[in-house]
Design an enzyme around this catalytic site. Sequence first.
Site, short mmCIF file in Angstrom:
data_model
loop_
_atom_site.label_atom_id
_atom_site.label_comp_id
_atom_site.label_asym_id
_atom_site.label_seq_id
_atom_site.Cartn_x
_atom_site.Cartn_y
_atom_site.Cartn_z
N GLU A 67 72.77 159.57 39.02
CA GLU A 67 71.78 159.51 37.94
C GLU A 67 71.66 158.09 37.40
O GLU A 67 70.56 157.61 37.12
CB GLU A 67 72.20 160.46 36.81
CG GLU A 67 71.22 160.52 35.66
CD GLU A 67 71.63 161.56 34.64
OE1 GLU A 67 70.75 162.00 33.89
OE2 GLU A 67 72.82 161.92 34.58
N GLU B 295 72.63 171.73 32.41
CA GLU B 295 71.24 171.26 32.45
C GLU B 295 70.52 171.95 33.60
O GLU B 295 69.97 173.02 33.44
CB GLU B 295 71.21 169.74 32.59
CG GLU B 295 69.84 169.13 32.36
CD GLU B 295 69.93 167.63 32.14
OE1 GLU B 295 68.92 166.97 32.39
OE2 GLU B 295 70.97 167.13 31.71
#
Length: 861
Positions: free
Chosen positions: A743, A467
């Site tokens: 996260e 990502e």
Amino acid sequence: MSAREEREPVGVSAPRFEQVDHALGIGSAAPRLSWRTQAPAGWRQAAWQAEARRASGTEEAQGTGADQVLVSWPFAPLASRERAEVRLRVRADDGAWSQWGAWAPVEAGLLSERDWAARPVGAGWDEAPDTERRPALVRRAFALTSAPVSARLYVTAHGLAEVEINGGRVGDHELLPGWTSYRDRLVYWTFDVTEHLRAGENRIGAWLGDGWYRGRLGFNGGHRDLYGTDQSLIAQLEVTLANGSVVTVATDEDWEAAPSPVMVSGLYDGEVYDARAERAGWSSPGGSADGWSPVAVHRRDPATLVAPTLPPVRATEELAPVAIDATGDGGFLLDFGQNLVGRLRVRVDGAAGHEVVLRHAEVLEQGALGIRPLRLAAARDVLTLDGRGPRSWEPRFTFHGFRYATIHGVDEIRPGDVVARVLHSDMRRTGTFRSSNEELNRLHENVVWGMRGNFVSIPTDCPQRDERLGWTGDIQVFAPTASFLYDCAGFLESWLQDVALEQLDDGTVPWFVPSIPGGPTWNPIRTGAVWGDVAVLTPLALHERFGDEGVVAAQYDSGRAWVERMIREAGEERLWRSGHQLGDWLDPAAPPEDPADARTDRYLVAQAYFAFTTRRMAEMARLVGRTADAERYARIAGEARDAFRAAYVTPAGLLTSDAQTAYALAIRFDLLSAAERVSAGDRLAALVREAGGRIASGFAGTPVITDALTDTGHLDEAYLLLLATECPSWLYTVRQGGTTIWERWDSMLADGTINPGEMTSFNHYALGSVADWMHRAIGGLAPAAPGYRRVVWQPRPGGGLDSAEVGFDSPYGEIRGSWAREGERIRYRLAVPTGVDAEIRLPGADAPIALEPGATFEVVA
């Protein structure tokens, strides 16, 4: 002012140019000036004088007033390549001029596309698109009739590059040139290479890598060749000789290429290097010509080549492993004690053809590398040895997110054999915080490390997996925190230019910038609150924290386009109930497979942001003198506020979503009447108490919840929330051994297993946005005028803390505040630099206390 104080000298620093610390190759013909002064308490600048020393002579300029941050360039514009030295002096209304400050050099880069002769050059052999291709080396020999007086290298690449001249590396930049919206902007860097060159034969060469340009990017296997299929160097070396002549060596058809010892170069998957394929002396005069062939010359519009406003990526720190254990399969497991972003440097030896394999992960699961969160990123580096004896090696064109690594292919690891090299954009650290609670201090360090690991050329996320994208919502909520911790003004200014370039014609802001093809959730690009609001809120955050009106003016059209998009979506009712809303993303109650399934209605979140951002757009318009726009946006913001109350506030003064985020947004964004605000604050505090301090908010609510509690008189509940230790909470991550912000609140479950959600990272700064409240509430320091020209110091002791201190290296100088309990009383201290006024508000005090610039304050109360 006393006679003694008048005799004390006033000092002025060398100027800084724009938002960069080293103004070599600056991209502005008229770079703004900033300076700092040191003077007795109460001294105020009333006038300044400046001198510029350049080849054409010395120029003088002067101005009046107190401005000393980002003051307009007062001299004739710089020409391309022109160098000047600037110094200043200052005076107060009734004082003499200070001594002149030190000279500071500034040198323009190539300011016109006409200055460029270089063209992209790379491998001349056939390459198959959309595959892993072996990188190239490129080089050229040239002669100089005498030693150079000066030499500049202007360099960038399609892909990544590392340049050598006469066998020596140029500079210490990593991942050069960095990542921008390459089709519109490709950053070139300027190096002083005078000392690399000599009379007679010379050779320049470069290692090349795929990088973001043609390497694999994105989800579900990603895409290659997003910007082109070539891997090319763009370099222009300009050498001035003693007789005044200039020798230019630019990338063109006279260069040659050969296959590199780097066999595979990928940001996600790592690097494969075969030492047997090295070419001894390849970048030095007289190196072998075997295996070299003509380059292919490609195309690049020189108008898209831009000078940097941000610092380069560098290796800023090295960490040795804190533990080394055998893996049971002939390898070693290393723990570096800190989740970081970077790569390993190893010292190894072995027979020709022997492989050394490095793998990386952020966490362990059942004693082994927890690689599932990597998804399809291999994070694997391989070195094949040449059998010529011991060597030190690290990959060039990749980076990994890791705390743990395994090494296979070595018999032992001695001290110094392996170090972790920490990489990030080399911003200057500006903000510090410390308290009497060590867990809270570790949390703050986690925020700092999360920022370091994710500020790699752009503000990224998830540096360990496939990502590492510039998510707009993440930096929107984190920008105030980032702007305190580091001087990230130029860094974010650069990225915001790409936000404007990538913005759709209808005003929609992409989820991540630079924009690349994504999965089904992210394509086609759709309109969503929180993320799109970066176009307005982040330029304003930079103005507030760094005093930069220029970034507001530069981003105005982008912000306006976003707000107009929301206005159209909301319609005449001024109620936004459409778009692809992520809402309170990663609410801890959301199931692993659906991070947007939050307790707060996603359209409530969108409406709150619509009203708030439109009001902030009115402020943006006032700053740039757009009065009509300001009045219109203020009116629409009021209508959106009324629509929010009509749709989401019940007759009892509660919200239709009885959730922490809903109340926090409504309070912090000033969407309620006075009576409703009281009810909302009381209900928010009750929800926090009922949850035992466990957090119940995601990306939208977390940045504002502690402020919402504090603003409504519920400081105890704000501390309860901050200091809770059960999952979900900030200190749960600390007690679980986290050394960066996660996260998900439960990225690691209590039993030591990794959250089953596919989207699980242990390095993701968004939820660390609470640090801004820690700086402003616990430390007490908040800006009250752009650039901290005026500050409010209002420490709020609580939470069982015995002390706290905060430091901030502002554009004017260092501000330091602290408080510490002494029995039943508290000692408060504050010091501000020249140029900064302070208003001190102490708990229980009847009235605020004014502190003059350059003064210190201390009291026991």
